[in-house]
Design a protein around this motif. Structure first.
Motif, PDB file in Angstrom:
ATOM      1  N   SER A 327      -4.282   2.015   8.969  1.00 55.21           N
ATOM      2  CA  SER A 327      -4.933   1.066   9.389  1.00 55.21           C
ATOM      3  C   SER A 327      -5.164   0.719  10.395  1.00 55.21           C
ATOM      4  O   SER A 327      -5.595   0.120  11.714  1.00 55.21           O
ATOM      5  CB  SER A 327      -4.840  -0.181   7.979  1.00 55.21           C
ATOM      6  OG  SER A 327      -3.676  -0.686   8.539  1.00 55.21           O
ATOM      7  N   ARG A 650       1.268   1.317   4.069  1.00 56.60           N
ATOM      8  CA  ARG A 650      -0.175   1.951   4.637  1.00 56.60           C
ATOM      9  C   ARG A 650      -0.769   0.828   5.653  1.00 56.60           C
ATOM     10  O   ARG A 650      -1.714   1.203   6.686  1.00 56.60           O
ATOM     11  CB  ARG A 650      -1.106   1.992   3.439  1.00 56.60           C
ATOM     12  CG  ARG A 650      -0.121   3.825   3.411  1.00 56.60           C
ATOM     13  CD  ARG A 650      -0.955   4.219   0.840  1.00 56.60           C
ATOM     14  NE  ARG A 650      -2.675   4.588   2.134  1.00 56.60           N
ATOM     15  CZ  ARG A 650      -3.246   5.337   0.726  1.00 56.60           C
ATOM     16  NH1 ARG A 650      -2.656   5.526  -0.096  1.00 56.60           N
ATOM     17  NH2 ARG A 650      -4.921   5.649   0.702  1.00 56.60           N
ATOM     18  N   ASP A 651      -1.225  -0.362   4.588  1.00 57.28           N
ATOM     19  CA  ASP A 651      -2.122  -1.243   5.491  1.00 57.28           C
ATOM     20  C   ASP A 651      -1.601  -2.427   6.897  1.00 57.28           C
ATOM     21  O   ASP A 651      -2.275  -2.853   7.104  1.00 57.28           O
ATOM     22  CB  ASP A 651      -3.000  -2.245   3.636  1.00 57.28           C
ATOM     23  CG  ASP A 651      -3.630  -1.528   3.363  1.00 57.28           C
ATOM     24  OD1 ASP A 651      -4.064  -0.543   4.044  1.00 57.28           O
ATOM     25  OD2 ASP A 651      -3.686  -1.265   2.608  1.00 57.28           O
ATOM     26  N   SER A 652      -0.646  -2.569   6.099  1.00 52.91           N
ATOM     27  CA  SER A 652       0.077  -3.185   7.269  1.00 52.91           C
ATOM     28  C   SER A 652       1.071  -3.171   7.502  1.00 52.91           C
ATOM     29  O   SER A 652       3.498  -3.292   6.602  1.00 52.91           O
ATOM     30  CB  SER A 652       0.570  -5.277   6.722  1.00 52.91           C
ATOM     31  OG  SER A 652      -0.948  -5.600   6.386  1.00 52.91           O
TER      32      SER A 652
END
Length: 717
Positions: A327, A650-652
């Motif tokens: 991301s 994965r996102d942060s």
């Protein structure tokens, strides 16, 4: 006799009430040290016959040899047996204590009995060398003169990650680790990175002028072509875009021109994307970077670290994860340009004058300042190798500090990687020699790491971390980075976790202008530091060495877990003040049930747990190995437990709620309250409530872990 020997053995070598540095190892079957076992065997040979215990065996049908020979009466034989027994015990004790003394000698000579087990099998604390002696030993191993050949050996004109030059240096590092008698290994990864176009080029055209083709690039930029109007945005910080928005400047679909510096390239692009921009051009301001008008810049714009195409998991060849992207990859184009190219654009911009706080020199740009930007980077897969060597600890070998340096560079990368790699190798050589020849015994292990693909965003280091996260999160307690440690001759730059502030007394800063360029050469670094690269490298090595050695020398880890008390309280106070403001100005935006009580309580729990642990440490016997290990494990969990368990890596990528970035952080909670106060369209009271609750429990979870045993937890929450 067996019973007597057992009793004496228990007196001198039985299970201790508490561990001290003087205990010998006992094996898993309950036997005592090999010293005792060998002495027993020798005595049996001297007595001869059927063994030491036969003449005391009352069930034997044979008369003792002495009774047969001398014809003694039973009463006399008893006295003789008693006297013999007493003489034997005295001799046994003398022999036992003599051997014990030999084992405790500060320097160990080769034993006459080659079958005696070496001293490094002990389980008690290592013989503690005085800290001043440790520092003096390290100083004797290091010198500026010794650095000159090392710097030459690890210099390279071309060692971009995954290239033959990078592999050649990796093999050199591995060879050195083996020469130093260290356990060594390598770690192979297959990563995806962006490089400049192999054929073709990236370009831009301003006001329908001629195409400009910058040599530099920003890895992980999307490819494509955009046309828009130029907007000058200073350093591209959130505050800079805030000033533009307050001046009524339209930000949508603009091609933002920003200076390099203050924040990372990735942050500049992320900030511009949030404002609705379509592309970002970055340049080095000649007022701060004296690198010439035509010097190309290289970097990356991944808002994270590691391979962005394997976010949160390792890029091993055997992994079978479906295609996925981080991301943190940017959504808008990004490209570097030279100072000369930027100056041409800035001198032709129209529109409003920039804010006085920026300098009041340039205009911001208007609708006539049209520019076209085209990016054609190439995504390729590369094989990289990290190389490791370890010096094992003598007490807690499974607890280790990692010290590492980047090995790759865009060009020569003398300051970016050569100096750091040379310092890494000199530390490995010096500390190995201290262990081998000077009697230094680190309590914990030291892992030396040579990373590849650092220029693309710490890819090698991150992939290794992701590959062994479950083990490293429990056993590695600190990482020391040697990249870019020599950048000037007047000041020394250090950055660290708050836990390390007391260990690192001060932090100073001096910028070296050639990072991220092909001008990062030995000649330019020598010019920047007055031809004292070797001298400054020796000072930096001693500084880093002192930190490493202190972390593996002392009974307890020198990490100031109390430091976070003030940091947490500051965030909590700020959030409390803003919540009260929002409830007064916009009460309908926050749920009525939302209260500061629980976050304040969690903050108090951390404060009480940290104070209690500090008191326990002050009142403890530091020679108690098990107790020290328990305390150290609790200290080690602090940073790990501030990583929010409620967001995916994965996102942060930066999950730390105090030092990271993203909506899960305490800083983001404060910013969200600002948005609620101004009734910003993206503000959401229910979302804030959820994030607030998760952050509260992250703080409380860290406090619980620091408190230790389940019965020691704060039961108020």
């Amino acid at each position: 006799m067996d019973q007597a020997r057992s009793t004496i053995s228990k007196i001198f070598n039985g299970e201790p009430h508490s561990y001290t540095r003087f205990n010998l190892t006992q094996n898993m079957e309950g036997d005592n040290s090999q010293v005792e076992m060998n002495l027993s065997s020798n005595m049996e040979e001297e007595v001869g016959g059927n063994g030491v215990g036969d003449h005391l065996n009352h069930n034997s049908t044979r008369k003792p040899y002495a009774a047969q020979k001398l014809g003694r009466k039973p009463k006399n034989l008893c006295f003789m047996a008693a006297a013999t027994f007493l003489i034997f015990i005295i001799g046994y004790l003398i022999g036992y204590l003599v051997h014990r003394k030999k084992d405790f000698a500060p320097t160990c000579e080769t034993s006459v009995d080659s079958y005696i087990e070496p001293f490094d099998q002990e389980t008690g604390p290592a013989p503690l060398m005085d800290w001043d002696d440790v520092k003096n030993l390290l100083a004797k191993k290091l010198s500026a003169a010794k650095f000159e050949p090392v710097l030459r050996e690890f210099s390279s004109v071309n060692h971009r990650a995954g290239s033959p030059g990078d592999d050649f240096l990796a093999n050199k590092v591995m060879k050195k680790f083996k020469e130093y008698a260290m356990n060594s290994w390598s770690d192979e990864h297959f990563i995806k990175v962006q490089d400049p176009p192999a054929t073709g080029y990236n370009r831009f055209s301003f006001k329908n002028g001629r195409d400009e083709r910058p040599q530099g690039f920003l890895s992980y930029s999307p490819n494509g072509t955009v046309t828009g109007t130029v907007l000058y945005a200073f350093y591209g910080q959130e505050s800079d875009f805030g000033l533009l928005r307050n001046k009524g400047v339209n930000l949508t679909d603009r091609v933002v021109l920003v200076r390099v510096g203050r924040i990372s390239c990735a942050e500049k692009v992320a900030n511009a994307a949030k404002m609705g921009a379509s592309a970002v051009l970055m340049y080095p301001d000649p007022a701060y970077y004296s690198i010439g008008d035509s010097t190309a810049l290289f970097g990356h714009v991944h808002m994270g670290s590691g391979d962005p195409y394997t976010p949160g998991f390792p890029s091993f060849n055997h992994t079978q994860f479906p295609p996925v992207q981080s991301s943190g990859l940017p959504k808008i184009l990004a490209q570097t340009i030279t100072a000369g190219m930027a100056n041409t654009i800035l001198n032709k911009l129209g529109g409003q004058i920039e804010p006085e706080s920026w300098g009041g020199r340039y205009q911001l740009g208007d609708q006539s300042d049209v520019i076209t930007v085209e990016v054609n980077n190439v995504l390729i897969e590369k094989k990289i190798n990290n190389v490791f060597g370890v010096i094992k600890g003598s007490v807690d070998a499974d607890r280790y500090v990692v010290i590492g340096a980047q090995r790759d560079a865009w060009g020569a990368g003398f300051a970016a990687s050569t100096v750091g790699t040379s310092i890494l190798m000199e530390l490995a050589r010096s500390i190995s020699d201290m262990v081998k020849n000077d009697g230094f015994k680190p309590r914990r292990s030291i892992v030396f790491a040579s990373w590849s693909a650092g220029e693309y965003g710490s890819v090698g280091a991150t992939e290794w971390l992701e590959g062994y996260l479950s083990s490293l999160s429990m056993k590695a307690f600190s990482y020391i980075n040697l990249d870019r440690v020599v950048t000037g001759q007047k000041e020394f730059k250090v950055a660290a976790s708050p836990l390390m502030y007391r260990l690192i007394e001060s932090t100073l800063n001096e910028e070296y202008p050639f990072f991220g360029t092909l001008l990062d050469t030995k000649e330019n670094l020598n010019s920047a530091v007055g031809n004292q690269v070797a001298q400054l490298a020796e000072i930096a090595t001693r500084f880093a060495g002192h930190i490493v050695l202190r972390l593996v020398h002392d009974h307890l880890l020198r990490m100031d877990f109390m430091k976070y008390n003030n940091i947490i309280r500051s965030h909590v106070s700020q959030i409390n003040s803003k919540i009260n403001t929002v409830k007064k100005m916009q009460p309908q935006l926050l749920p009525k049930v939302l209260t500061m009580q629980w976050l304040m309580s969690a903050s108090g729990s951390y404060s009480r747990a940290s104070r209690k642990l500090m008191e326990d440490i002050k009142n403890s016997d530091l020679d108690d190995v098990e107790m020290c290990r328990i305390y150290n494990d609790r200290i080690m969990t602090v940073e790990r437990n501030f990583l929010s368990p409620y967001v995916s890596p994965r996102d942060s990528p930066f999950r730390h709620i105090l030092l990271g970035s993203g909506p899960h952080t305490l800083k983001a909670l404060s910013n969200h309250l600002d948005a609620l106060r101004t009734n910003h369209p993206e503000a959401d009271g229910d979302l804030f409530h959820n994030q607030f609750a998760l952050a509260t429990w992250t703080v409380q979870g860290c406090a619980n872990s620091l408190a230790g045993d389940i019965w020691s937890l704060d039961n108020q929450i």
